[in-house]
Design an enzyme around this catalytic site. Sequence first.
Site, PDB file in Angstrom:
ATOM      1  N   HIS A 258     -39.816  74.557  46.435  1.00  0.00           N
ATOM      2  CA  HIS A 258     -40.304  73.950  47.679  1.00  0.00           C
ATOM      3  C   HIS A 258     -41.362  74.802  48.401  1.00  0.00           C
ATOM      4  CE1 HIS A 258     -37.067  76.496  49.351  1.00  0.00           C
ATOM      5  NE2 HIS A 258     -37.731  76.469  50.491  1.00  0.00           N
ATOM      6  N   ASP A 259     -41.231  76.117  48.329  1.00  0.00           N
ATOM      7  CA  ASP A 259     -42.135  76.991  49.082  1.00  0.00           C
ATOM      8  C   ASP A 259     -43.153  77.697  48.195  1.00  0.00           C
ATOM      9  OD1 ASP A 259     -41.509  76.637  51.753  1.00  0.00           O
ATOM     10  OD2 ASP A 259     -39.995  78.234  51.791  1.00  0.00           O
ATOM     11  N   LYS A 262     -46.514  79.072  49.216  1.00  0.00           N
ATOM     12  CA  LYS A 262     -46.715  80.312  49.980  1.00  0.00           C
ATOM     13  C   LYS A 262     -47.575  81.305  49.195  1.00  0.00           C
ATOM     14  CE  LYS A 262     -42.695  80.096  53.097  1.00  0.00           C
ATOM     15  NZ  LYS A 262     -41.311  80.561  53.356  1.00  0.00           N
ATOM     16  N   HIS A 313     -41.491  68.899  52.833  1.00  0.00           N
ATOM     17  CA  HIS A 313     -40.202  69.455  53.259  1.00  0.00           C
ATOM     18  C   HIS A 313     -40.188  69.953  54.708  1.00  0.00           C
ATOM     19  CE1 HIS A 313     -42.093  73.261  51.884  1.00  0.00           C
ATOM     20  NE2 HIS A 313     -41.250  73.877  52.689  1.00  0.00           N
TER      21      HIS A 313
END
Length: 412
Positions: A258-259, A262, A313
């Site tokens: 999900h991240d 980054k 998200h």
Amino acid sequence: MNFQYKRHTDYAQFPSRDVALIMKRIEGFNTLQDIDTILDKILEEARHLTKADAGSIFIAEDDRLLFGYVHNDSLFKKDEANEEIYVDFSVPVDHHSIVGYVASTGETIVIEDAYHLPEDSPYTFNSAYDQKSGYKTQSILAVPLHTFHGRLVGVMQLINAKDEAGKVIPFAKKTRDLIPLLANNAAVAVDRGIMNREMILRMVKMAELRDPTETGAHVQRVGAYSAEIYHQWAVRRGIDKQERSRKKDIIRLAAMLHDVGKVGIPDIILKKPDKLSGQEFDVMKWHTVYGGRLFINQTSDLDRMSMQIALNHHEKWAGGGYPGYIEDLMQSDVRMGTPKVKEEVPLSARIVSLADVFDALTSRRSYKEPWTDEKTLGIIEAESGRQFDPELVEVFFQILPVIKAIRSKYKD
Ligand code: C2E
Ligand code: SIN
Ligand code: SIN
Ligand code: FE
Ligand code: FE
């Protein structure tokens, strides 16, 4: 009587119908990606073949066997989320335990009565689980999971074969002889599942944590929370079992990513040991768009769901999240759009949003101490219908014991 025998089996001795039936059923191993769903499927097929009431799989790692998965028709309610599968323990590979013996010798073991092993048996039956759970183990079939090249991947233990009337009986000779065929294919699938999980963890470590020594515990928790929330949601909605297990498999891996956007956020912001300024937070918000871009070429359902999750998200159920509607993700001067609301946010992203915030609040971050469960659960309840989909909040509270078991399995 108890006996052991070697794993080499001549399949030509079986009617081709039996082998064809098994081959057909184990085809399903190949459609799954994540190790947990693969273990679940292997146990389902092995228990179907042998009529076993229960079973578990251990994964070989160095000189130990790590507990991987468990089924038990007598103890666990059908279709319900189950905290027992997230228990964290291991046994040494040696001759003392049954699974340890199978791992160290490569032999299949057949036991008629666990409580009456022969005097000279090298291994002993550990009755601790029976005592704790009230279960009564009787017949056991323990098989090594070897790849076709003979490498040991794990051990599967099947427990309490049953006859038509549900009475516990010894494992039948025919199923004992056929199980190695299933075991070889299972070993290959397990191998692939472990590799997939590890590849994703490597990506996350590089992109998001920038630290190869990190364990990736946060993303494994978010993956498992999301899979279990989805599972319970799907049971409530009456989604059929095949569809459910396919989506559960995908969401676990996609949620772990999900991240991953980054990767595009500078260290000075990503690793700031303090509150972000408004400007810094505006930069941070772009991780959703960067993440979405990574999955723009979609060749699989996993790509599609990874994109939905990475991009959405941080949307909120009642609106007010980010990045909102975006016309063309790849455009260089893309702007954040009008926030999505309710079902405009894909289900998978609504699930991960809840899982991610629960985990962020209950974990230590460079910029905050962990919150207590009481405070965290209070926030989640208060945000039901605001930040979070109320149906998912309900589901989350239904499976709270499972959520807590996951948290204690994947510790930072
Ligand atoms: P994250 O740490 O994984 O947090 C995910 C989400 O959990 C946050 O999304 C937010 O909805 C929730 N959350 C985390 N900590 C808190 C908190 O202390 N209070 C409340 N009410 N909610 C919290 P959000 O806000 O969009 O942040 C996205 C990401 O931006 C965070 O991911 C984190 O990497 C970073 N971030 C956010 N605020 C800060 C900060 O003050 N300092 C630093 N260094 N990073 C921050
Ligand atoms: C779905 O059925 O997959 C999504 C429905 C929803 O967004 O609630
Ligand atoms: C799902 O329905 O479970 C996934 C698709 C979506 O994110 O809506
Ligand atoms: Fe995020
Ligand atoms: Fe996160």
